[in-house]
Design a protein around this motif. Structure first.
Motif, short mmCIF file in Angstrom:
data_model
loop_
_atom_site.label_atom_id
_atom_site.label_comp_id
_atom_site.label_asym_id
_atom_site.label_seq_id
_atom_site.Cartn_x
_atom_site.Cartn_y
_atom_site.Cartn_z
N LEU A 207 -10.21 -56.02 -30.75
CA LEU A 207 -10.58 -54.63 -31.05
C LEU A 207 -9.35 -53.71 -31.02
N SER A 208 -8.31 -54.10 -30.27
CA SER A 208 -7.10 -53.27 -30.23
C SER A 208 -6.27 -53.41 -31.50
N GLY A 209 -6.51 -54.48 -32.28
CA GLY A 209 -5.77 -54.67 -33.52
C GLY A 209 -4.58 -55.60 -33.38
N PHE A 210 -4.34 -56.12 -32.19
CA PHE A 210 -3.22 -57.02 -31.97
C PHE A 210 -3.49 -58.40 -32.57
N LEU A 211 -4.72 -58.85 -32.48
CA LEU A 211 -5.17 -60.11 -33.06
C LEU A 211 -6.34 -59.81 -33.99
N PRO A 212 -6.75 -60.78 -34.82
CA PRO A 212 -7.95 -60.55 -35.63
C PRO A 212 -9.17 -60.30 -34.74
N VAL A 213 -10.13 -59.57 -35.25
CA VAL A 213 -11.32 -59.23 -34.48
C VAL A 213 -12.09 -60.51 -34.18
N HIS A 214 -12.52 -60.63 -32.93
CA HIS A 214 -13.28 -61.80 -32.50
C HIS A 214 -14.64 -61.79 -33.18
N PRO A 215 -15.15 -62.95 -33.64
CA PRO A 215 -16.44 -62.97 -34.34
C PRO A 215 -17.61 -62.43 -33.52
N MET A 216 -17.58 -62.60 -32.21
CA MET A 216 -18.67 -62.08 -31.38
C MET A 216 -18.71 -60.56 -31.37
N SER A 217 -17.60 -59.91 -31.68
CA SER A 217 -17.60 -58.44 -31.74
C SER A 217 -18.52 -57.96 -32.85
N TYR A 218 -18.52 -58.67 -33.99
CA TYR A 218 -19.42 -58.31 -35.09
C TYR A 218 -20.87 -58.54 -34.70
N VAL A 219 -21.14 -59.63 -34.01
CA VAL A 219 -22.50 -59.93 -33.58
C VAL A 219 -22.98 -58.88 -32.59
N ASP A 220 -22.14 -58.52 -31.62
CA ASP A 220 -22.51 -57.50 -30.64
C ASP A 220 -22.78 -56.15 -31.32
N ALA A 221 -21.95 -55.79 -32.31
CA ALA A 221 -22.14 -54.52 -33.01
C ALA A 221 -23.46 -54.51 -33.78
N ARG A 222 -23.78 -55.63 -34.41
CA ARG A 222 -25.03 -55.71 -35.17
C ARG A 222 -26.23 -55.60 -34.23
N ARG A 223 -26.17 -56.27 -33.08
CA ARG A 223 -27.27 -56.19 -32.11
C ARG A 223 -27.44 -54.76 -31.59
N ALA A 224 -26.34 -54.08 -31.31
CA ALA A 224 -26.41 -52.70 -30.83
C ALA A 224 -26.99 -51.78 -31.90
N ARG A 225 -26.59 -52.00 -33.17
CA ARG A 225 -27.11 -51.18 -34.26
C ARG A 225 -28.62 -51.38 -34.44
N MET A 226 -29.07 -52.65 -34.35
CA MET A 226 -30.50 -52.93 -34.49
C MET A 226 -31.30 -52.33 -33.34
N GLN A 227 -30.75 -52.37 -32.13
CA GLN A 227 -31.43 -51.79 -30.97
C GLN A 227 -31.51 -50.27 -31.11
N ALA A 228 -30.45 -49.64 -31.61
CA ALA A 228 -30.46 -48.19 -31.81
C ALA A 228 -31.50 -47.81 -32.86
N GLU A 229 -31.62 -48.62 -33.92
CA GLU A 229 -32.62 -48.34 -34.95
C GLU A 229 -34.04 -48.45 -34.39
N LYS A 230 -34.29 -49.46 -33.56
CA LYS A 230 -35.61 -49.61 -32.94
C LYS A 230 -35.94 -48.43 -32.03
N GLN A 231 -34.95 -47.97 -31.27
CA GLN A 231 -35.16 -46.82 -30.39
C GLN A 231 -35.45 -45.57 -31.21
N ALA A 232 -34.74 -45.41 -32.32
CA ALA A 232 -34.96 -44.24 -33.17
C ALA A 232 -36.36 -44.28 -33.78
N GLU A 233 -36.80 -45.47 -34.21
CA GLU A 233 -38.14 -45.61 -34.78
C GLU A 233 -39.21 -45.32 -33.74
N SER A 234 -39.02 -45.83 -32.52
CA SER A 234 -40.02 -45.59 -31.47
C SER A 234 -40.05 -44.12 -31.07
N ALA A 235 -38.89 -43.47 -31.03
CA ALA A 235 -38.85 -42.05 -30.71
C ALA A 235 -39.53 -41.23 -31.81
N GLU A 236 -39.31 -41.65 -33.06
CA GLU A 236 -39.95 -40.94 -34.18
C GLU A 236 -41.46 -41.15 -34.16
#
Length: 155
Positions: A114-143
Motif C-alpha cells: 500500500l505504501s508503493g514500495f512493492l506491488p500491491v498485495h492481492p489480499m489488499s484488493y480482496v479486503d477492499a472489495r469486502r469492505a465496499r460490499m459491507q458498506a453497500e449493505k449498511q447503506a441499503e439497510s439504513a435506507e
C-alpha cells in the motif's frame, strides 16, 4: 572443499523452512551449520484496546515479542483524528534485509504494498472489495429503515 546445500522442510507452519548447510572437508569431517530464516514481521507493543506494532526483523522461530535483530518501522492501526492509520518504515534498511533474504509476512507485505514500495498485495484488493460490499449493505439497510420510518409517519 566441497559445498552441498540441503533444504529441509518442517511440517509445522510456525517453523517454516530451515536451511542446513553441510560442508564436506578434505578429511571427511562434516560440519553442520543452521542458517536462520529471517522474517520481517509485526511485533505487538500496545495495550488492551490500543494496539501498536513495531515492524521488526527476527528469526522465524522466535515468538512475536522476542527481542528483534532490528526494528525498521512502526504501524499504528488505530485511525487518528484525520481517519489515517500511520506507518513509518526505514526503506533503506528494508532493502538491506530483503537483499539478505528476509521474508515478508503477509500483514507487512500488505502495508509495504500500500505504501508503493512493492506491488500491491492481492489480499489488499480482496479486503477492499469486502469492505465496499459491507458498506453497500449498511447503506441499503439504513435506507430501508428510513423508508419504513417515513411510511409509518404517513399513516
Amino acid at each position: 572443499m566441497k559445498l552441498l546445500a540441503v533444504l529441509f522442510r518442517r511440517n509445522s507452519a510456525v517453523h517454516g523452512y530451515r536451511y542446513l548447510q553441510i560442508c564436506l572437508c578434505q578429511r571427511k569431517q562434516i560440519k553442520v551449520e543452521i542458517i536462520m530464516v529471517m522474517r520481517i514481521r509485526l511485533a505487538l507493543h500496545g495495550c488492551t484496546n490500543r494496539p501498536f506494532f513495531h515492524i521488526v526483523v527476527m528469526p522465524h522461530i522466535h515468538p512475536r515479542n522476542y527481542p528483534p535483530r532490528e526494528q525498521i518501522g512502526t504501524y499504528d492501526p488505530m485511525p487518528n483524528k484525520h481517519n489515517e492509520q500511520l506507518v513509518a518504515i526505514n526503506f533503506e534498511r528494508l532493502k538491506y534485509w530483503m537483499a539478505q533474504g528476509a521474508i515478508l509476512t503477509k500483514p507487512v507485505a500488505k502495508l509495504i504494498g500500500l505504501s508503493g514500495f512493492l506491488p500491491v498485495h492481492p489480499m489488499s484488493y480482496v479486503d477492499a472489495r469486502r469492505a465496499r460490499m459491507q458498506a453497500e449493505k449498511q447503506a441499503e439497510s439504513a435506507e430501508a429503515t428510513a423508508t419504513e420510518i417515513h411510511d409509518d409517519d404517513d399513516t
